[in-house]
Design an enzyme around this catalytic site. Sequence first.
Site, short mmCIF file in Angstrom:
data_model
loop_
_atom_site.label_atom_id
_atom_site.label_comp_id
_atom_site.label_asym_id
_atom_site.label_seq_id
_atom_site.Cartn_x
_atom_site.Cartn_y
_atom_site.Cartn_z
N ASN A 22 8.72 0.78 -0.48
CA ASN A 22 8.00 1.78 -1.47
C ASN A 22 6.86 2.39 -0.38
OD1 ASN A 22 9.24 0.61 -3.75
ND2 ASN A 22 7.53 -0.82 -3.96
N ASP A 39 1.48 -1.17 -2.61
CA ASP A 39 2.48 -0.66 -1.74
C ASP A 39 1.93 0.97 -1.41
OD1 ASP A 39 3.64 -2.93 -1.87
OD2 ASP A 39 5.14 -2.10 -3.23
#
Length: 294
Positions: free
Chosen positions: A29, A255
């Site tokens: 991510n 993330d």
Amino acid sequence: MKTFIFGEAMLEYHGHGGSGLRFGGDTLNTAVHMARRGYDVAFVTAVGVDPISDALVAAWQAEGIDTTHVHRHPDRSPGIYAIHLDDHGERSFLYWRDRSAAREMFDMPGMAESLGRAGKCDLVYFSLITLAIIGDRGREQLLNLAHERKAAGLNVAYDSNFRPALWPNLTLAREVSASAARSATIGLPTDVDERQLHGAGQSEIEIADRWHEAGCEEVVVKAGERGCILKSGTQPCRYYPASCVKVVDSSGAGDAFNAGFLASRMSGTSASDAIAAGQALAAETIGHHGAIRL
């Protein structure tokens, strides 16, 4: 500026549906978000030789990610995870990853070259999930790389993203995470993970101080809707509040923050401006379903 990101990529099934090939994984991510912002990112992992693995690699290439170091395992395939959301957008996961190709990435014939290239790049980034899945031999190689880079004055970023089910016991997870924190120049822990690892009574400032005392030069402790704490150099901890936004799906928020922060920081912006960039990207991410908007 070149970043090497080590980790696991998985197929994503989301309870709210959606079309197209969905994929995710904490470090992936971050890689996608950084690549979408024009940053030069190589993702280091392993997938299979099956058509779905081919489609994943093609999708990452389309995102602008360097897939030269995505290794192909002859007998394994990507893992899968499913996301369930409650009424407040908070997520829980189910995983099918025991046969994930990424678990054996450090056994791939081309990994020596990947490590050699990573030893010379501008930034190496990995997480505690990465360290959990790659086993003892892989952990030794990745942590050696990180410690060698730090000794040479090169940047290493680490996120202690803790998933208890991936570890045989808490003691090992703590030991591995402590070694990784010592190897890092940039620490990106989350308060929840750190309390699971080290005890529920810790404040964000205590977490930041512990990482900094271990030798991590710059630490940002993410605390969800409460914002984050920065500890850098000889300066006291500084608090940065988060904006109030509607949460659709909290998947991948940390993330995304890491991506915004690292891309900005490595581009030469101040830590304060990099935090603002990370918070903005995290706020955008929790406004849609899935860790990555297709």
